[in-house]
Scaffold this active site. Structure first.
Site, short mmCIF file in Angstrom:
data_model
loop_
_atom_site.label_atom_id
_atom_site.label_comp_id
_atom_site.label_asym_id
_atom_site.label_seq_id
_atom_site.Cartn_x
_atom_site.Cartn_y
_atom_site.Cartn_z
N HIS A 32 0.97 -1.25 0.03
CA HIS A 32 0.04 -0.08 0.20
C HIS A 32 0.72 1.21 -0.04
CE1 HIS A 32 -3.56 -2.23 1.73
NE2 HIS A 32 -3.65 -2.30 0.43
N ASP A 34 1.08 4.15 1.01
CA ASP A 34 1.61 4.83 2.26
C ASP A 34 2.88 3.98 3.07
OD1 ASP A 34 -0.10 2.94 2.80
OD2 ASP A 34 -0.59 3.64 5.04
N HIS A 35 3.15 2.81 2.60
CA HIS A 35 4.34 2.08 3.11
C HIS A 35 5.52 2.13 2.30
CE1 HIS A 35 2.21 0.90 6.60
NE2 HIS A 35 0.97 1.27 5.89
N HIS A 110 -4.09 -8.70 6.38
CA HIS A 110 -4.33 -7.23 5.87
C HIS A 110 -4.93 -7.10 4.27
CE1 HIS A 110 -4.41 -2.68 5.69
NE2 HIS A 110 -3.31 -2.85 4.97
N ASP A 180 0.20 -2.62 8.81
CA ASP A 180 -1.24 -2.58 8.87
C ASP A 180 -1.92 -4.36 8.93
OD1 ASP A 180 -0.64 -0.08 8.08
OD2 ASP A 180 -1.71 -0.28 6.05
N HIS A 238 -0.37 5.15 13.03
CA HIS A 238 -1.15 4.76 11.87
C HIS A 238 -2.40 5.34 11.94
CE1 HIS A 238 -2.60 2.42 8.50
NE2 HIS A 238 -1.48 2.82 7.80
ZN LIG Z 1 -1.06 1.76 5.69
ZN LIG Z 2 -2.22 -1.13 4.16
#
Ligand SMILES: [Zn+2]
Ligand SMILES: [Zn+2]
Length: 273
Positions: A32, A34-35, A110, A180, A238
């Site tokens: 994802h 944001d990572h 996740h 996550d 997060h």
């Molecule tokens: Zn995330």
């Molecule tokens: Zn994620």
């Protein structure tokens, strides 16, 4: 080592005066944005700074193709060696073994493949009590004591007893990073008794349904996991952008696990010495 590399990572590293050359390993939990959206920028900067030493990246396999395409499109051949190691396994597996620590990875829950990481200091040596050290003790005998054994005479009897000349080793510290994930009890045996656990806490209790739907956790779920795994301290992070101030998340978590702390950008957290 750097764990995950979202947008803005380079800015934060420079604000904290962390030299890029010190980063030898990058762990990416999942794909994802944001990572990992900060990764290509970071790799490019290392190239511009004429990095010499190799860099090792552990990540889900698809990232290798993404990086290759990005580098190809800009006609960049990195001036340093990039070693890409795909994470594919189930269960807990050691992925790196350095002098001072080991890194293990384990799957989280996740939706897309996502890994948590467990970093453990390797066992330390016994510490010599310098006040008691006989002048004629040989180097080899000191090494034997440091490794945790008595020094024996040729006839098998004890020459220097371990307890008499040493202090026990300092405890080896451990840190688990659970990015996550929905509430996932399967990881409890992996993170049991770690000194420090980072666990995502995207939502407050009233959003528990939404947390389950989006495969994230509430702060209370993170705290429940921390309690069941009997960890030393729990760090939350997060947070959903809906929480301008994450204090309610902390309050809810603390009712379950008192040693819970919020994390903020740029904060330094010191594990017990
Ligand atoms: Zn995330
Ligand atoms: Zn994620």
């Amino acid at each position: 080592m750097l764990i995950d590399c979202g947008e803005g990572t380079q800015i934060q590293l420079s604000k904290q005066n962390i030299r890029l050359g010190r980063i030898k390993t990058i762990l990416i939990s999942h794909l994802h944005g944001d990572h990992y959206f900060g990764l290509i920028g970071l790799l490019s900067t290392m190239h511009l700074f004429h990095r010499k030493q190799k860099l090792t990246i552990f990540a889900p396999p698809e990232l290798e193709k993404i990086l290759a395409l990005q580098l190809k499109a800009s006609e960049t051949t990195l001036c340093y060696k990039l070693v890409f190691i795909p994470l594919l396994h189930d269960g807990l597996e050691e992925i790196q073994n350095e002098d001072q620590f080991t890194i293990q990875a384990f799957p989280l829950a996740h939706g897309i493949k996502c890994y948590g990481f467990l970093i453990k200091e390797t066992p330390k040596q016994w510490r010599i009590d310098k006040d008691k050290l006989p002048e004629n003790m040989l180097i080899q005998e000191i090494i034997t004591l440091k490794s945790g054994e008595n020094v024996s005479k040729e006839d098998g009897s004890i020459k220097y007893a371990l307890e008499e000349y040493t202090f026990p080793p300092r405890p080896s510290r451990s840190y688990a990073y659970c990015s996550d994930t929905s509430y996932y009890e399967e990881i409890i045996p992996f993170i049991k008794h770690v000194d420090l656990l980072y666990h995502e806490a995207t939502f407050a209790d009233d959003m528990e349904e939404r947390a389950a739907l989006t495969l994230h956790s509430t702060a209370s779920q993170a705290a429940t996991l921390a309690k069941k795994a009997e960890v030393g301290k729990l760090l939350l992070g997060h947070y959903s952008t809906r929480y301008k101030d994450p204090t309610p998340l902390l309050d809810e978590a603390k009712t379950i696990f008192t040693e819970t702390y919020l994390t903020y950008e740029g904060e330094t957290i010191i594990l017990n010495e």
